[in-house]
Design a protein around this motif. Structure first.
Motif, PDB file in Angstrom:
ATOM      1  N   LEU A   1     -11.172  14.475  27.793  1.00 22.65           N
ATOM      2  CA  LEU A   1     -11.097  15.588  28.725  1.00 22.65           C
ATOM      3  C   LEU A   1     -12.159  15.379  29.801  1.00 22.65           C
ATOM      4  N   ARG A   2     -11.825  15.747  31.019  1.00 21.71           N
ATOM      5  CA  ARG A   2     -12.776  15.627  32.124  1.00 21.71           C
ATOM      6  C   ARG A   2     -13.531  16.951  32.272  1.00 21.71           C
ATOM      7  N   PRO A   3     -14.852  16.944  32.279  1.00 25.00           N
ATOM      8  CA  PRO A   3     -15.609  18.184  32.441  1.00 25.00           C
ATOM      9  C   PRO A   3     -15.316  18.821  33.803  1.00 25.00           C
ATOM     10  N   ASP A   4     -15.304  20.148  33.835  1.00 25.45           N
ATOM     11  CA  ASP A   4     -15.165  20.858  35.106  1.00 25.45           C
ATOM     12  C   ASP A   4     -16.497  20.954  35.830  1.00 25.45           C
ATOM     13  N   ALA A   5     -17.576  20.875  35.080  1.00 24.38           N
ATOM     14  CA  ALA A   5     -18.921  20.885  35.658  1.00 24.38           C
ATOM     15  C   ALA A   5     -19.871  20.260  34.661  1.00 24.38           C
ATOM     16  N   GLY A   6     -21.049  19.854  35.159  1.00 24.37           N
ATOM     17  CA  GLY A   6     -22.040  19.243  34.286  1.00 24.37           C
ATOM     18  C   GLY A   6     -21.866  17.739  34.186  1.00 24.37           C
ATOM     19  N   THR A   7     -22.778  17.128  33.454  1.00 16.17           N
ATOM     20  CA  THR A   7     -22.750  15.676  33.282  1.00 16.17           C
ATOM     21  C   THR A   7     -22.944  15.323  31.817  1.00 16.17           C
ATOM     22  N   ALA A   8     -22.482  14.143  31.439  1.00 19.30           N
ATOM     23  CA  ALA A   8     -22.685  13.640  30.077  1.00 19.30           C
ATOM     24  C   ALA A   8     -22.751  12.125  30.120  1.00 19.30           C
ATOM     25  N   ARG A   9     -23.616  11.581  29.288  1.00 18.71           N
ATOM     26  CA  ARG A   9     -23.768  10.124  29.186  1.00 18.71           C
ATOM     27  C   ARG A   9     -23.769   9.738  27.707  1.00 18.71           C
ATOM     28  N   VAL A  10     -23.067   8.673  27.401  1.00 27.63           N
ATOM     29  CA  VAL A  10     -23.031   8.127  26.049  1.00 27.63           C
ATOM     30  C   VAL A  10     -23.528   6.689  26.128  1.00 27.63           C
ATOM     31  N   LEU A  11     -24.604   6.399  25.438  1.00 25.07           N
ATOM     32  CA  LEU A  11     -25.239   5.082  25.484  1.00 25.07           C
ATOM     33  C   LEU A  11     -25.539   4.668  26.930  1.00 25.07           C
ATOM     34  N   GLY A  12     -25.909   5.654  27.738  1.00 27.70           N
ATOM     35  CA  GLY A  12     -26.275   5.394  29.124  1.00 27.70           C
ATOM     36  C   GLY A  12     -25.119   5.375  30.097  1.00 27.70           C
TER      37      GLY A  12
ATOM     38  N   VAL B   1     -19.625   9.663  31.330  1.00 27.27           N
ATOM     39  CA  VAL B   1     -18.296   9.805  30.722  1.00 27.27           C
ATOM     40  C   VAL B   1     -17.186   9.916  31.755  1.00 27.27           C
ATOM     41  N   VAL B   2     -17.539  10.219  33.014  1.00 28.89           N
ATOM     42  CA  VAL B   2     -16.540  10.290  34.078  1.00 28.89           C
ATOM     43  C   VAL B   2     -16.552   9.007  34.912  1.00 28.89           C
ATOM     44  N   GLN B   3     -17.717   8.616  35.391  1.00 29.85           N
ATOM     45  CA  GLN B   3     -17.819   7.469  36.288  1.00 29.85           C
ATOM     46  C   GLN B   3     -17.658   6.128  35.566  1.00 29.85           C
ATOM     47  N   ASP B   4     -17.990   6.095  34.285  1.00 26.20           N
ATOM     48  CA  ASP B   4     -17.952   4.828  33.534  1.00 26.20           C
ATOM     49  C   ASP B   4     -17.220   5.026  32.205  1.00 26.20           C
ATOM     50  N   ALA B   5     -16.061   5.687  32.298  1.00 29.48           N
ATOM     51  CA  ALA B   5     -15.316   6.072  31.096  1.00 29.48           C
ATOM     52  C   ALA B   5     -14.901   4.874  30.247  1.00 29.48           C
ATOM     53  N   ASP B   6     -14.515   3.756  30.880  1.00 27.10           N
ATOM     54  CA  ASP B   6     -14.075   2.587  30.116  1.00 27.10           C
ATOM     55  C   ASP B   6     -15.196   2.045  29.235  1.00 27.10           C
TER      56      ASP B   6
ATOM     57  N   VAL C   1     -17.656   3.783  27.987  1.00 28.13           N
ATOM     58  CA  VAL C   1     -17.832   4.737  26.887  1.00 28.13           C
ATOM     59  C   VAL C   1     -16.789   4.477  25.811  1.00 28.13           C
ATOM     60  N   ARG C   2     -15.538   4.317  26.227  1.00 37.43           N
ATOM     61  CA  ARG C   2     -14.456   4.114  25.261  1.00 37.43           C
ATOM     62  C   ARG C   2     -14.626   2.832  24.460  1.00 37.43           C
ATOM     63  N   GLY C   3     -15.250   1.847  25.079  1.00 36.53           N
ATOM     64  CA  GLY C   3     -15.456   0.596  24.382  1.00 36.53           C
ATOM     65  C   GLY C   3     -16.588   0.630  23.373  1.00 36.53           C
ATOM     66  N   ALA C   4     -17.375   1.713  23.395  1.00 42.17           N
ATOM     67  CA  ALA C   4     -18.553   1.766  22.528  1.00 42.17           C
ATOM     68  C   ALA C   4     -18.498   2.862  21.475  1.00 42.17           C
ATOM     69  N   VAL C   5     -17.464   3.726  21.542  1.00 43.41           N
ATOM     70  CA  VAL C   5     -17.427   4.867  20.623  1.00 43.41           C
ATOM     71  C   VAL C   5     -16.199   4.809  19.727  1.00 43.41           C
ATOM     72  N   GLY C   6     -16.273   5.555  18.625  1.00 39.48           N
ATOM     73  CA  GLY C   6     -15.134   5.766  17.746  1.00 39.48           C
ATOM     74  C   GLY C   6     -14.906   7.250  17.614  1.00 39.48           C
ATOM     75  N   LEU C   7     -13.663   7.648  17.389  1.00 38.34           N
ATOM     76  CA  LEU C   7     -13.327   9.065  17.264  1.00 38.34           C
ATOM     77  C   LEU C   7     -12.364   9.277  16.119  1.00 38.34           C
ATOM     78  N   THR C   8     -12.731  10.184  15.243  1.00 39.40           N
ATOM     79  CA  THR C   8     -11.795  10.659  14.222  1.00 39.40           C
ATOM     80  C   THR C   8     -11.608  12.139  14.458  1.00 39.40           C
ATOM     81  N   GLY C   9     -10.399  12.526  14.876  1.00 41.55           N
ATOM     82  CA  GLY C   9     -10.121  13.913  15.203  1.00 41.55           C
ATOM     83  C   GLY C   9      -9.736  14.728  13.988  1.00 41.55           C
ATOM     84  N   GLN C  10      -9.303  15.949  14.268  1.00 44.84           N
ATOM     85  CA  GLN C  10      -8.945  16.860  13.181  1.00 44.84           C
ATOM     86  C   GLN C  10      -7.660  16.434  12.479  1.00 44.84           C
ATOM     87  N   TYR C  11      -6.832  15.685  13.160  1.00 39.63           N
ATOM     88  CA  TYR C  11      -5.541  15.308  12.599  1.00 39.63           C
ATOM     89  C   TYR C  11      -5.419  13.786  12.566  1.00 39.63           C
TER      90      TYR C  11
END
Length: 338
Positions: free
Chosen positions: A62-73, A76-81, A83-93
């Protein structure tokens, strides 16, 4: 070993709205986070509090409507690829294909991530063994139990050994044995240096796993700290009694309330009685047993401990946590383990 060199996940002023018809809901309202590398961070909250929305923004779903976030520097918006290459996600389903076997699911993901031939098969074999699924690897996932499905889903999110792992309600609906197995896996991952953001409604889960816990309600963080810090924030402690005669619990409750000035809680055990000690009431604890003795009420067991996380959550939000998690945002897009 844990790496405490700096934050693995940072967020400042994250905001997300959802619109359904003419109604707009602010699901996340100015969330700030700083999660040190090599730790477990628990995000605790009721249904609709904004937990899943926060995770989906940090995971670039999801793209934030406001604010900023960084994962491992990485932004999440400007360098999304990155981020995706460095994280894992297990959702509710579950995000695996139920018509494929466990082995086929993991092999497909391994090949998508660039593993080839023997390397792909070795990686899959290692994951199946690590998650106690070797014997079930040749079976279709739709034949798996709930605990096995969660484990194969976790395995799928770890094909690339991510440095940051987002676990969104990873043990919802699992039996105690399967839940403990997932907890053990999380501990091993963090000991190996991973950073974990865990959303949960299970207070015991946050207590067991998280180095720090943030409580979110109505899209806002309303408290943050270690489990002990949060418990201390709601009072000096709690008096727990076990009575010899269950028929006199009502009388005992009246005596305790008169001495401490707080209304006791009555657990399902008819012999049990608990009461919170007020901030300025530590000196009153010593008066509880004599007062009960004067009333002729026998108390074979008496203990003084910290408030539970249940009491913390009830104090902070005004509502108890439900047992299960529901969807937070309208019509969420399907999640894919990365």
């Amino acid at each position: 070993m844990r790496d405490a060199s700096g934050p693995a996940v940072e967020a400042a002023g994250l905001v997300k709205h959802f619109t359904s018809g003419k109604k707009t809901t602010k699901a996340v309202d100015g969330v700030d986070l700083s999660i040190p590398a090599g730790t477990v961070f628990g995000l605790l909250g009721p249904n609709g509090a904004g937990k899943t929305t926060v995770v989906r923004m940090l995971a670039t779903l999801l793209r934030p409507d406001a604010g900023t976030a960084r994962v491992l520097g990485h932004d999440v918006v400007q360098d999304a690829d990155a981020v995706r290459g460095a994280v894992g996600l297990t959702g509710q389903y579950a995000s695996v294909d139920e018509d494929l076997t466990g082995t086929e699911n993991l092999l497909m993901l391994a090949r998508l991530y660039g593993f080839r031939g023997t390397a792909a098969r070795t990686r899959v074999s290692d994951l199946l063994e690590a998650f106690s699924l070797t014997d079930a690897g040749s079976r279709q996932v739709k034949t798996y139990s709930g605990g096995m499905r969660r484990r194969i889903d976790l395995a799928a999110s770890l094909v690339l050994s991510p440095r940051v792992l987002f676990l969104d309600e990873p043990t919802t609906g699992l039996d105690p044995r399967s839940r403990n197995q997932v907890w053990d896996i999380v501990r091993v991952l963090v000991d190996d240096g991973a950073t974990v953001l865990l959303t949960t409604q299970y207070l015991e889960e946050a207590d067991q796993l998280a180095d720090r816990i943030a409580v979110i309600d109505h899209g806002r963080l309303i408290a943050e700290g270690t489990s002990s810090e949060l418990k201390r924030s709601v009072g000096q402690g709690a008096v727990d009694l076990r009575l010899a005669d269950a028929s006199r619990r009502g009388e005992a409750a009246d005596v305790v309330q008169r001495v401490l000035g707080t209304e006791p809680t009555l657990p399902t055990d008819p012999y049990a009685l608990s009461a919170r000690v007020p901030d300025d009431g530590a000196h009153l604890v010593a008066q509880v047993l004599p007062a009960l003795g004067e009333a002729g009420i026998a108390v074979p067991e008496f203990s003084l401990g910290q408030p539970s996380l249940d009491e913390v959550f009830l104090t902070l939000t005004g509502q108890p946590l439900p047992d299960e998690q529901g969807s937070e945002e309208p019509a969420p897009a399907p999640e894919v383990s990365r």
